[in-house]
Scaffold this active site. Structure first.
Site, PDB file in Angstrom:
ATOM      1  N   SER A 193       5.141   6.538  10.442  1.00 28.54           N
ATOM      2  CA  SER A 193       5.254   7.495   8.921  1.00 28.54           C
ATOM      3  C   SER A 193       3.872   7.723   8.361  1.00 28.54           C
ATOM      4  O   SER A 193       2.804   6.909   8.812  1.00 28.54           O
ATOM      5  CB  SER A 193       6.036   6.670   7.888  1.00 28.54           C
ATOM      6  OG  SER A 193       5.387   5.297   7.651  1.00 28.54           O
ATOM      7  N   GLY A 194       3.704   8.670   7.493  1.00 26.84           N
ATOM      8  CA  GLY A 194       2.789   8.698   6.808  1.00 26.84           C
ATOM      9  C   GLY A 194       1.388   8.943   7.475  1.00 26.84           C
ATOM     10  O   GLY A 194       1.530   9.882   8.529  1.00 26.84           O
ATOM     11  N   ILE A 195       0.448   8.197   6.984  1.00 29.55           N
ATOM     12  CA  ILE A 195      -1.018   8.361   7.991  1.00 29.55           C
ATOM     13  C   ILE A 195      -1.007   8.099   9.282  1.00 29.55           C
ATOM     14  O   ILE A 195      -1.376   8.896  10.129  1.00 29.55           O
ATOM     15  CB  ILE A 195      -2.074   7.561   7.059  1.00 29.55           C
ATOM     16  CG1 ILE A 195      -2.132   8.062   5.616  1.00 29.55           C
ATOM     17  CG2 ILE A 195      -3.245   7.568   7.796  1.00 29.55           C
ATOM     18  CD1 ILE A 195      -3.094   7.275   4.801  1.00 29.55           C
ATOM     19  N   GLY A 196      -0.161   6.912   9.624  1.00 30.69           N
ATOM     20  CA  GLY A 196       0.076   6.653  11.022  1.00 30.69           C
ATOM     21  C   GLY A 196       0.707   7.825  11.989  1.00 30.69           C
ATOM     22  O   GLY A 196       0.176   8.120  13.162  1.00 30.69           O
ATOM     23  N   SER A 256      -8.734   1.810   1.578  1.00 27.51           N
ATOM     24  CA  SER A 256      -7.950   2.779   0.675  1.00 27.51           C
ATOM     25  C   SER A 256      -9.204   2.737  -0.766  1.00 27.51           C
ATOM     26  O   SER A 256      -9.996   2.110  -0.433  1.00 27.51           O
ATOM     27  CB  SER A 256      -6.762   2.020  -0.094  1.00 27.51           C
ATOM     28  OG  SER A 256      -6.241   2.688  -1.144  1.00 27.51           O
ATOM     29  N   THR A 259      -1.225   1.167  14.916  1.00 25.71           N
ATOM     30  CA  THR A 259      -0.194   0.530  14.160  1.00 25.71           C
ATOM     31  C   THR A 259       0.231   1.446  13.052  1.00 25.71           C
ATOM     32  O   THR A 259      -0.452   1.821  12.272  1.00 25.71           O
ATOM     33  CB  THR A 259      -0.714  -1.091  13.949  1.00 25.71           C
ATOM     34  OG1 THR A 259      -1.724  -0.719  12.721  1.00 25.71           O
ATOM     35  CG2 THR A 259      -1.301  -1.758  15.098  1.00 25.71           C
ATOM     36  N   GLY A 260       1.540   0.978  12.627  1.00 27.46           N
ATOM     37  CA  GLY A 260       2.078   1.573  11.466  1.00 27.46           C
ATOM     38  C   GLY A 260       2.245   3.189  11.816  1.00 27.46           C
ATOM     39  O   GLY A 260       1.917   4.034  10.928  1.00 27.46           O
ATOM     40  N   TYR A 272      -1.545  -5.113  -3.480  1.00 26.72           N
ATOM     41  CA  TYR A 272      -1.995  -3.756  -2.399  1.00 26.72           C
ATOM     42  C   TYR A 272      -3.400  -3.673  -2.509  1.00 26.72           C
ATOM     43  O   TYR A 272      -4.140  -3.750  -1.698  1.00 26.72           O
ATOM     44  CB  TYR A 272      -1.467  -2.821  -2.925  1.00 26.72           C
ATOM     45  CG  TYR A 272      -1.683  -1.530  -1.951  1.00 26.72           C
ATOM     46  CD1 TYR A 272      -0.900  -1.375  -0.828  1.00 26.72           C
ATOM     47  CD2 TYR A 272      -2.750  -0.395  -2.548  1.00 26.72           C
ATOM     48  CE1 TYR A 272      -1.108  -0.367  -0.087  1.00 26.72           C
ATOM     49  CE2 TYR A 272      -2.948   0.302  -1.563  1.00 26.72           C
ATOM     50  CZ  TYR A 272      -2.154   0.812  -0.473  1.00 26.72           C
ATOM     51  OH  TYR A 272      -2.353   1.653   0.340  1.00 26.72           O
TER      52      TYR A 272
END
Length: 339
Positions: A27-30, A154, A23-24, A167
């Protein structure tokens, strides 16, 4: 002589042909994780809010070696959407081997000034999205007798700083939830439950975070490549363990927090204002927290300039030296107290 446990160890996955859900993934890490699993010839099921960026990532993954890629646009706050995602994966490929809960959004601002709907959305995406994805896939893992669940938390799951309350709360929650699920799956030795804790990563999440500070923001250095997190996630799929940290210099902060929590609390506000909050004014707004933002669907945030990397290296040396002196001082005091 200590008796050995007869309970089987948590098994990893042969990634060649494995079925991996992320999921996700746009973009980025996904996105980096999708690329990495594709290079291992895994079959991929990629989920995110918008269809067009998912199609781009799917094409990249096919070029990287993925034999098959299925894209499923969804909003992770919808528990029923996760049930449909599992069903699509099982219908297409017959099973699920690895499930990566990665979708996340972010906001900067004080608790008083951040709108309620922004804080609520962050917790829904970051924490409830992980909970609903986990709830949907565990019955499949139980039926199969094996599977690897990887939840992306995180460094903010272990320590906090000002201006990221929603967050940090969500990432703390992911670690607590993951520990609980791991205990509940004690009777399913073929199922591994893992967490990965990145530090600051070079992704677009910072540019496109909701912002109610009135100033532009940037990640706290040192900033690492999301490819490093992707490597850690793939390694967890192969060799599951409870937790993996990425960005070791930043994780020295968690040691300082554990040893000297009061000093950490006194220093954190000033450090955040100095290194994370810029001078350039920025209008308040929801970023990509509420509506999807096509500009946020990229692999990198381009925070890793040569100057920033040099500063990060210097900071890392200083931090390592300080941590070493602190630990040596504590050890010396303990030894003196024992005499």
């Amino acid at each position: 002589m200590t008796a050995r446990s007869t309970r089987p160890r948590r098994r990893g996955v042969d990634l060649d042909g494995a079925v991996v859900v992320i999921t996700g993934a746009s973009s980025g890490i996904g996105r980096a994780t999708a690329h990495r699993f594709a290079a291992e010839h895994a079959r991929l099921v990629l989920a995110a809010r918008a269809a067009a960026p998912l199609d781009e990532v799917a094409a990249e993954c096919r070029d990287a070696g993925a034999p098959s890629v299925l894209t499923v646009p969804l909003d992770v706050v919808d528990a029923a959407a996760h049930e449909r995602l599992v069903a699509r994966a099982v219908t297409a490929f017959g099973r699920v081997d690895v499930w990566v809960n990665n979708a996340a959004v972010m906001s900067y601002g004080t608790v008083e000034k951040t709108p309620v709907e922004i804080q609520q959305r962050i917790v829904e995406v970051n924490l409830l999205g992980v909970m609903w994805g986990t709830r949907a896939v565990l019955p499949v893992f139980r039926r199969q007798g094996r599977g690897v669940l990887i939840n992306v938390s995180s460094l903010y799951g272990k320590v906090a700083t000002p201006y990221v309350s929603g967050y940090a709360a969500s990432k703390f929650g992911i670690l607590g939830f993951t520990q609980t699920v791991r205990q509940e799956m004690h009777d399913a030795p073929g199922v591994a439950v893992c967490a990965v804790l990145p530090g600051s990563m070079d992704t677009p999440i910072f540019q496109h975070a909701a912002n109610y500070l009135g100033r532009a923001v940037k990640p706290v250095p040192p900033v690492s490549s999301p490819v490093r997190v992707a490597r850690a996630i793939v390694d967890l799929a192969r060799r599951p363990r409870r937790q993996a940290q990425v960005g070791q210099l930043q994780h020295l902060v968690s040691i300082g927090h554990a040893l000297l929590p009061r000093a950490y609390g006194d220093l954190a506000p000033g450090v955040m204002r100095f290194v994370a909050v810029g001078r350039r004014p920025q209008a308040s707004g929801p970023g990509n927290v509420l509506p999807p933002d096509a500009a946020s669907d990229a692999l990198l945030g381009h925070w890793r300039s040569p100057r920033a990397r040099a500063a990060a290296a210097a900071l890392g040396v200083a931090g390592t030296t300080a941590a070493g002196r602190l630990l040596w001082g504590l050890r010396t005091r303990r030894q003196e107290g024992s005499h």
